[in-house]
Scaffold this motif. Structure first.
Motif, PDB file in Angstrom:
ATOM      1  N   MET A  42       0.823  -1.187   0.000  1.00 43.34           N
ATOM      2  CA  MET A  42       0.000   0.000   0.000  1.00 43.34           C
ATOM      3  C   MET A  42       0.869   1.254   0.000  1.00 43.34           C
ATOM      4  O   MET A  42       0.503   2.236  -0.622  1.00 43.34           O
ATOM      5  CB  MET A  42      -0.888  -0.017   1.230  1.00 43.34           C
ATOM      6  N   ASP A  43       1.983   1.182   0.715  1.00 47.30           N
ATOM      7  CA  ASP A  43       2.901   2.314   0.712  1.00 47.30           C
ATOM      8  C   ASP A  43       3.368   2.629  -0.695  1.00 47.30           C
ATOM      9  O   ASP A  43       3.502   3.796  -1.070  1.00 47.30           O
ATOM     10  CB  ASP A  43       4.127   1.983   1.580  1.00 47.30           C
ATOM     11  N   ASP A  44       3.624   1.594  -1.429  1.00 44.34           N
ATOM     12  CA  ASP A  44       4.091   1.779  -2.799  1.00 44.34           C
ATOM     13  C   ASP A  44       3.019   2.445  -3.657  1.00 44.34           C
ATOM     14  O   ASP A  44       3.318   3.319  -4.477  1.00 44.34           O
ATOM     15  CB  ASP A  44       4.462   0.396  -3.366  1.00 44.34           C
ATOM     16  N   THR A  45       1.763   2.067  -3.470  1.00 39.04           N
ATOM     17  CA  THR A  45       0.657   2.657  -4.218  1.00 39.04           C
ATOM     18  C   THR A  45       0.486   4.115  -3.852  1.00 39.04           C
ATOM     19  O   THR A  45       0.319   4.971  -4.723  1.00 39.04           O
ATOM     20  CB  THR A  45      -0.655   1.892  -3.934  1.00 39.04           C
ATOM     21  N   LEU A  46       0.536   4.417  -2.550  1.00 40.84           N
ATOM     22  CA  LEU A  46       0.429   5.803  -2.107  1.00 40.84           C
ATOM     23  C   LEU A  46       1.572   6.643  -2.655  1.00 40.84           C
ATOM     24  O   LEU A  46       1.388   7.781  -3.084  1.00 40.84           O
ATOM     25  CB  LEU A  46       0.412   5.887  -0.576  1.00 40.84           C
ATOM     26  N   LYS A  47       2.759   6.059  -2.622  1.00 40.56           N
ATOM     27  CA  LYS A  47       3.913   6.776  -3.132  1.00 40.56           C
ATOM     28  C   LYS A  47       3.741   7.088  -4.621  1.00 40.56           C
ATOM     29  O   LYS A  47       4.039   8.184  -5.080  1.00 40.56           O
ATOM     30  CB  LYS A  47       5.176   5.949  -2.887  1.00 40.56           C
ATOM     31  N   ARG A  48       3.252   6.106  -5.397  1.00 34.63           N
ATOM     32  CA  ARG A  48       3.024   6.336  -6.824  1.00 34.63           C
ATOM     33  C   ARG A  48       1.942   7.382  -7.048  1.00 34.63           C
ATOM     34  O   ARG A  48       2.050   8.226  -7.928  1.00 34.63           O
ATOM     35  CB  ARG A  48       2.651   5.031  -7.518  1.00 34.63           C
ATOM     36  N   LEU A  49       0.895   7.332  -6.224  1.00 33.44           N
ATOM     37  CA  LEU A  49      -0.177   8.331  -6.338  1.00 33.44           C
ATOM     38  C   LEU A  49       0.353   9.725  -6.012  1.00 33.44           C
ATOM     39  O   LEU A  49       0.031  10.700  -6.692  1.00 33.44           O
ATOM     40  CB  LEU A  49      -1.346   7.991  -5.420  1.00 33.44           C
ATOM     41  N   LEU A  50       1.154   9.834  -4.954  1.00 34.27           N
ATOM     42  CA  LEU A  50       1.736  11.128  -4.602  1.00 34.27           C
ATOM     43  C   LEU A  50       2.664  11.629  -5.705  1.00 34.27           C
ATOM     44  O   LEU A  50       2.662  12.809  -6.055  1.00 34.27           O
ATOM     45  CB  LEU A  50       2.485  11.043  -3.275  1.00 34.27           C
ATOM     46  N   ASP A  51       3.462  10.717  -6.251  1.00 29.95           N
ATOM     47  CA  ASP A  51       4.342  11.094  -7.360  1.00 29.95           C
ATOM     48  C   ASP A  51       3.519  11.568  -8.566  1.00 29.95           C
ATOM     49  O   ASP A  51       3.851  12.569  -9.210  1.00 29.95           O
ATOM     50  CB  ASP A  51       5.231   9.916  -7.772  1.00 29.95           C
TER      51      ASP A  51
END
Length: 106
Positions: free
Chosen positions: A1-10
């Motif tokens: 989930m962290d990875d998804t949030l990070k991609r969304l933030l990016d």
């Protein structure tokens, strides 16, 4: 989930960056367009005396042509009237001579 949030933030940051860049480009294009419009207005303002002079020259030419044409027509009409007056004078002289020579003919 962290990875998804990070991609969304990016992705959001990239989107914001693109929006900011588009806004800046729009503002620059607007500035350029305003500058071009001002330059065009300045060029037009500089040409106004030339345009006005050209217009006045053409107007003077047309006025002179009209005056020349009117003078020509006036001269033609005056000549026609002189001719008619000469003919009438000759007819009047002939009639007067006839009356003087033969008063009974009236």
């Amino acid at each position: 989930m962290d990875d998804t949030l990070k991609r969304l933030l990016d992705a959001e940051m990239k989107a914001e960056s693109l929006v900011t860049q588009a806004i800046e480009e729009r503002e620059e294009l607007t500035r350029q367009a305003l500058n071009e419009a001002r330059l065009a207005e300045d060029r037009l303002a500089a040409r106004i005396p030339e345009i006005r002079s050209s217009f006045l020259d053409k107007t003077r030419q047309r006025a002179e042509q009209n005056v020349t044409e009117m003078q020509r027509r006036f001269d033609e009409r005056a000549q026609a009237l002189r001719s008619m007056a000469d003919e009438s004078r000759e007819d009047a002289i002939t009639a007067a001579i006839q009356i003087i020579l033969d008063p009974e003919q009236r």
